[in-house]
Write an enzyme that holds these catalytic residues in place. Sequence first.
Site, PDB file in Angstrom:
ATOM      1  N   LYS A  84      79.551  82.466  46.791  1.00 42.81           N
ATOM      2  CA  LYS A  84      79.036  81.114  47.039  1.00 42.81           C
ATOM      3  C   LYS A  84      77.734  81.252  47.811  1.00 42.81           C
ATOM      4  CE  LYS A  84      80.025  76.649  49.133  1.00 42.81           C
ATOM      5  NZ  LYS A  84      81.044  75.782  49.725  1.00 42.81           N
ATOM      6  N   LYS A  93      79.181  80.191  42.453  1.00 40.41           N
ATOM      7  CA  LYS A  93      78.651  78.858  42.730  1.00 40.41           C
ATOM      8  C   LYS A  93      77.282  78.977  43.378  1.00 40.41           C
ATOM      9  CE  LYS A  93      79.864  74.939  45.637  1.00 40.41           C
ATOM     10  NZ  LYS A  93      80.853  74.377  46.512  1.00 40.41           N
TER      11      LYS A  93
HETATM   12  C1  PBG Z   1      82.199  72.808  51.058  1.00 44.08           C
HETATM   13  C2  PBG Z   1      81.887  72.618  49.642  1.00 44.08           C
HETATM   14  C3  PBG Z   1      80.606  72.317  49.160  1.00 44.08           C
HETATM   15  C4  PBG Z   1      80.705  72.166  47.803  1.00 44.08           C
HETATM   16  C5  PBG Z   1      82.040  72.366  47.453  1.00 44.08           C
HETATM   17  N1  PBG Z   1      82.764  72.667  48.601  1.00 44.08           N
HETATM   18  C6  PBG Z   1      79.339  72.077  49.870  1.00 44.08           C
HETATM   19  C7  PBG Z   1      78.840  73.045  50.838  1.00 44.08           C
HETATM   20  O1  PBG Z   1      79.195  74.215  50.842  1.00 44.08           O
HETATM   21  O2  PBG Z   1      78.033  72.604  51.654  1.00 44.08           O
HETATM   22  C8  PBG Z   1      79.555  71.829  46.922  1.00 44.08           C
HETATM   23  C9  PBG Z   1      79.844  71.269  45.591  1.00 44.08           C
HETATM   24  C10 PBG Z   1      78.699  70.652  44.916  1.00 44.08           C
HETATM   25  O3  PBG Z   1      77.539  70.659  45.368  1.00 44.08           O
HETATM   26  O4  PBG Z   1      78.956  70.097  43.842  1.00 44.08           O
HETATM   27  N2  PBG Z   1      83.187  73.645  51.428  1.00 44.08           N
END
Ligand code: PBG
Length: 430
Positions: free
Chosen positions: A298, A351
Amino acid sequence: MATTPIFNASCSFPSTRGIDCKSYIGLRSNVSKVSVASSRIATSQRRNLVVRASESGNGHAKKLGMSDAECEAAVAAGNVPEAPPVPPKPAAPVGTPIIKPLNLSRRPRRNRASPVTRAAFQETDISPANFVYPLFIHEGEEDTPIGAMPGCYRLGWRHGLVQEVAKARAVGVNSIVLFPKVPEALKNSTGDEAYNDNGLVPRTIRLLKDKYPDLIIYTDVALDPYSSDGHDGIVREDGVIMNDETVHQLCKQAVSQARAGADVVSPSDMMDGRVGAIRSALDAEGFQNVSIMSYTAKYASSFYGPFREALDSNPRFGDKKTYQMNPANYREALIEAREDEAEGADILLVKPGLPYLDIIRLLRDKSPLPIAAYQVSGEYSMIKAGGVLKMIDEEKVMMESLMCLRRAGADIILTYFALQAATCLCGEKR
Ligand code: PBG
């Protein structure tokens, strides 16, 4: 008569090919059990066909008035029956240069020449079964539109959500992931609401499982929606995100979600060692059958902007760069993947999606585990915005982006387009 069953039999294979929605029409029947159901139909029809074809073969010859032997004899004697003439060569426009054909042993265009050959040689396909639908929920009774994500809403957990899930199931999307918008008053610096058994997420899981026992529910494991600091972990006075203490909270959160009936818990926090810790915590409570989808790679991405607006979960200070990965890094994804595999992750997630296809391919090639891709909020909103401005064809770009994630190696795709794309795959317009 004999040709009709052949045609139907091939049409009842709702294989999900091409990136043009028109080629998906016919998927609607048996969407949830596409391959099993359709192959069964096809086999029984094929059996019928064998019988009918051999019966009608004889009848046909008699109708024409000559036996097979008489036909053969006629041709041998030079009485060849007439067929349409050889079609003339299509004319090129006036001015087309007259040249000698290139001497090419390979012309790859031959395999792309018609819709039939293109479908036959297509390497990747996509189906509603590949989608996980992320849904935003809140305590309210109304569905509130999310400004930065056209077409997405914070759904009322009791009504709007249940209706949305029903719509998704009707087009073959039977997996969802829940993201809660938590009331400000319930947030604190240790994110304790995250493991309240009666909190919004566990309550919603119980409601959904009661209505749809076979629905697969993924949950997000991270503190940010519950943290008064908007971070995924506990923030120390000096701004450091505390790893092991956060993992302790995440374990409680995952167990609480499992207790409510979650099928797959998905740590998205990027703390070190959380997959192993969550696995032990789940097992200790008897949740051996609850899966872990780890957000393995991520990245600290600006593509999450619209999501943070949706949940009002922007970090109150700083950024997430000490736990989420540097977008410049490729090899580092392997370090994370090895850890997650060793700690017992069931699914590895990458991601964002489209800007990180190389990472999806890397994990697909290096790990035997299923790979998930998250087409995040910013990717979704860019396609929506481009469509609204008529700069791109929204539907075609949507389907192409999803197909590309599959081609790169994603088994499943978390996408806000899940309902729209599956509707399109089923040959229906919303
Ligand atoms: C947070 C989380 C995020 C997303 C999913 N879970 C945002 C972040 O890490 O700030 C992002 C999903 C998206 O942008 O569609 N745990």
